[in-house]
Design a protein around this motif. Structure first.
Motif, PDB file in Angstrom:
ATOM      1  N   THR A 113     -18.008  59.538 100.846  1.00 38.95           N
ATOM      2  CA  THR A 113     -19.025  58.639 100.126  1.00 38.95           C
ATOM      3  C   THR A 113     -20.138  59.696  99.319  1.00 38.95           C
ATOM      4  N   GLN A 114     -20.004  61.039  99.565  1.00 41.76           N
ATOM      5  CA  GLN A 114     -21.073  61.729  98.760  1.00 41.76           C
ATOM      6  C   GLN A 114     -20.335  62.469  97.654  1.00 41.76           C
ATOM      7  N   PRO A 115     -21.259  62.880  96.648  1.00 39.85           N
ATOM      8  CA  PRO A 115     -20.680  63.781  95.397  1.00 39.85           C
ATOM      9  C   PRO A 115     -20.069  64.903  95.885  1.00 39.85           C
ATOM     10  N   GLN A 116     -18.804  65.249  95.493  1.00 37.72           N
ATOM     11  CA  GLN A 116     -18.213  66.568  96.125  1.00 37.72           C
ATOM     12  C   GLN A 116     -18.267  67.666  94.896  1.00 37.72           C
ATOM     13  N   ILE A 117     -18.308  68.817  95.391  1.00 37.51           N
ATOM     14  CA  ILE A 117     -18.405  70.106  94.724  1.00 37.51           C
ATOM     15  C   ILE A 117     -17.005  70.641  94.833  1.00 37.51           C
ATOM     16  N   LEU A 118     -16.213  70.875  94.173  1.00 37.19           N
ATOM     17  CA  LEU A 118     -15.052  71.692  94.579  1.00 37.19           C
ATOM     18  C   LEU A 118     -14.995  73.005  93.674  1.00 37.19           C
ATOM     19  N   TYR A 119     -14.190  74.056  94.259  1.00 33.99           N
ATOM     20  CA  TYR A 119     -13.930  75.264  93.750  1.00 33.99           C
ATOM     21  C   TYR A 119     -12.487  75.714  94.370  1.00 33.99           C
ATOM     22  N   PRO A 120     -11.897  76.739  93.595  1.00 33.36           N
ATOM     23  CA  PRO A 120     -12.285  76.885  91.987  1.00 33.36           C
ATOM     24  C   PRO A 120     -11.931  76.019  90.921  1.00 33.36           C
ATOM     25  N   ARG A 121     -12.389  76.105  89.911  1.00 28.40           N
ATOM     26  CA  ARG A 121     -11.989  75.247  88.900  1.00 28.40           C
ATOM     27  C   ARG A 121     -10.542  75.533  88.404  1.00 28.40           C
ATOM     28  N   GLY A 134      -6.349  58.565 103.267  1.00 30.38           N
ATOM     29  CA  GLY A 134      -6.526  57.310 102.507  1.00 30.38           C
ATOM     30  C   GLY A 134      -7.719  57.248 101.830  1.00 30.38           C
ATOM     31  N   LEU A 135      -8.457  58.559 101.560  1.00 34.70           N
ATOM     32  CA  LEU A 135      -9.721  58.423 101.000  1.00 34.70           C
ATOM     33  C   LEU A 135      -9.725  58.767  99.483  1.00 34.70           C
ATOM     34  N   GLU A 136     -10.720  58.401  98.608  1.00 35.36           N
ATOM     35  CA  GLU A 136     -10.679  58.893  97.161  1.00 35.36           C
ATOM     36  C   GLU A 136     -12.410  59.464  96.923  1.00 35.36           C
ATOM     37  N   PRO A 137     -12.427  60.529  97.014  1.00 37.14           N
ATOM     38  CA  PRO A 137     -13.878  61.201  97.034  1.00 37.14           C
ATOM     39  C   PRO A 137     -14.259  61.082  95.419  1.00 37.14           C
TER      40      PRO A 137
END
Length: 313
Positions: free
Chosen positions: A189-197, A215-218
């Motif tokens: 439910t929180q804004p996700q920060i992903l790496y590496p682009r 079954g989750l869509e972040p």
């Protein structure tokens, strides 16, 4: 006579002038003249026709010039040959790694490798797991430490261990007030920060798969270039980031690392060329086997096989 005199003689003959020859040799003219005179005295004949303008060689001087050229050329060939031989004999070992493994056990392995094989020129190259495949096949690196599973007939992979994943959150995030591990459903439910682009696929896709498998869509807030930027974005309260547990060493002042309720992990994978039997790779395997033994991690069979070839264990 010596090689210096031969070089001095050749320079004077090429320049056909003592002054210019001295300038190119970066010496004064009188010492140059004395060296040529000593050479002529030893040979018992004049090499230069000093009456000619410009300076010329005597018949004996022309013969000597040809022989001097051959000697100097042979000396240079010998120097180049020895230089190449030294370069060929030097043992080199290149390691490719993803940034997060530097927070795990890779630094310990590198230190131990240098102790065991101080004569080996060890080089480190940061690169993504998928980039390591190409680098291995092209001979740019000899071993890679990454986190992404892949299949390639030319590359052999060994999972060294599975590292538990945690969620990095800002120090003042509401999650920090909870005593129980955070469920993945709430993290989503929180804004996700992903790496590496990039390049993809990468660790970012591994994290996305963990959500999708449940079954989750972040909600993706940012996709950044590297781990340190991701952790910095967390500190700036731009979102949360799922990272390997060892990353908690990187920044603790304004970032908190919390356990996840689900048993999520990311593998640390060692990759190398198939049928590589180099002594350096065997030494690295022996270092892993002995060091992992001190950490009470199980040593994979493939590592044990390579380690035995080193004779160190």
């Amino acid at each position: 006579m010596d090689l210096r005199q031969l070089r001095y003689f050749k320079m004077v003959a090429d320049e056909r002038n003592f002054t210019r020859a001295a300038q190119r040799l970066h010496i004064a003219q009188p010492p140059l003249s004395r060296q040529i005179q000593q050479l002529e005295a030893e040979l018992g004949t004049s090499l230069f026709d000093r009456e000619a303008r410009p300076l010329g060689l005597t018949p004996t001087g022309r013969l000597f010039y040809d022989q001097a050229n051959q000697v100097l050329s042979r000396v240079e060939d010998m120097r180049s040959m020895i230089t190449r031989a030294i370069a060929t004999q030097q043992r080199n070992f290149a390691i490719g790694f993803v940034a997060s493994t530097m927070y795990a056990r890779l630094p310990d392995l590198i230190r131990e490798f240098r102790k065991v094989a101080p004569e080996v020129n060890l080089s480190l190259v940061e690169m993504g797991s998928i980039e390591q495949i190409t680098a291995l096949k092209e001979g740019l690196i000899d071993v890679g430490f990454g986190r992404i599973r892949f299949d390639d007939p030319a590359v052999r992979r060994t999972i060294l261990r599975n590292e538990r994943l945690v969620v990095a959150v800002p120090m003042d995030h509401p999650f920090t007030q909870e005593t129980a591990p955070i469920p993945l459903s709430r993290i989503a439910t929180q804004p996700q920060i992903l790496y590496p682009r990039a390049p993809r696929p990468s660790y970012a896709d591994q994290v996305l798969s963990l959500f999708h498998d449940n079954g989750l869509e972040p909600a993706i807030a940012h996709e950044v270039r590297e781990l340190q930027i991701a952790v910095g974005m967390v500190a700036a309260e731009e979102g949360v980031c799922i990272v390997p547990e060892s990353v908690h060493q990187s920044r603790t002042v304004d970032v908190c690392y919390l356990p996840i309720a689900e048993a999520l992990s990311s593998p640390v994978i060692m990759s190398h060329r198939v049928n590589d039997i180099s002594p350096e790779l065997a030494i690295m395997a022996a270092v892993i086997a002995t060091t992992y033994g001190r950490w009470d991690y199980p040593v994979p069979d493939t590592i044990s096989e390579m380690a035995e070839r080193s004779g160190l264990i």
